[in-house]
Scaffold this motif. Structure first.
Motif: not given
Lengths: 111, 112
Positions: A33, A35, A37, A40-43, A45, A90, A100-104, A107
């Motif tokens: 996936y 995403y 960020q 005010g929106h979180g993450l 997709l 992300f 679900i696991y996320f990368g770092e 930016w």
């Protein structure tokens, strides 16, 4: 760490230029996936993939495309970057049974 | 239109006390719920999850409660520690597609 590498980690680019972010995983997870960020929106997709050459749109896909030619790599492309695409991106992976696991994160600043 | 809402943007708690984070969702098709913790300049870290067939799941200091009729879940952290200071995201999805919808996050500050 879940064996996810994102590159580049930081990038500044100009409006109108194409940008590609890469996600590489060593876990052999089927699902991947992208995403973004924003405050005010979180993450949210952007795109997701359930397997090689099997991709689909998420809730904020306009202006983005993806490709997955190998299980381990999922590329996110901004065809023509705009300032509204300045964000933190992300990559995430999972098996069909979750979680679900996320990368770092990557930016991206579009000037 | 946000399908997952965290109505408290911030929470301050004393070290050793309980932290309670709340989350509401609107999509009745969601059947898998997760909590993530995020430090600045890092990716979200998976904390704990719960399936809709359960109403409680525990993992060490973290417990998640699910109230399906109210479309509400909460995360309890007991006891709170300084390292728990972070942003916590609630997320939900259907277990047949895993496309997560996230809340906006709650920033937890644990005071010494």
């Amino acid at each position: 760490d879940a064996g996810i590498t994102q590159s580049p980690r930081h990038k500044v680019t100009e409006t109108g230029t194409p940008v590609t972010l890469r996600c590489h995983q060593t876990e052999n997870h089927r699902y991947m996936y992208w995403y973004r960020q924003d405050p005010g929106h979180g993450l949210r997709l952007i795109h997701y993939s359930y397997g090689v050459k099997d991709t689909d749109k998420g809730e904020v896909s306009d202006g983005y495309s993806v490709s997955r030619s190998k299980t381990e790599d999922f590329l996110l492309t901004l065809e023509s970057a705009t300032s509204s695409q300045t964000s933190v991106y992300f990559c995430a992976i999972s098996e069909p049974t979750g979680p679900i696991y996320f990368g770092e994160g990557s930016w991206l600043t579009v000037v | 239109d946000q399908q997952v809402k965290q109505n408290s943007p911030s929470l301050s708690v004393q070290e050793g006390r309980i932290s309670i984070l709340n989350c509401d969702y609107t999509n009745s098709m969601f059947d898998y719920f997760l909590w993530y913790k995020k430090y600045p300049a890092e990716g979200p870290t998976f904390l704990i999850s719960i399936s809709s067939i359960k109403d409680k799941n525990e993992d060490g200091r973290f417990t998640v409660f699910l109230n399906k009729s109210a479309k509400h879940l909460s995360l309890h952290i007991v006891p709170s520690q300084p390292g728990d200071s972070a942003v916590y995201f609630c997320a939900a999805c259907r277990s047949n597609d895993y496309k997560l919808s996230f809340g906006a996050g709650t920033t937890v500050t644990v005071r010494a």
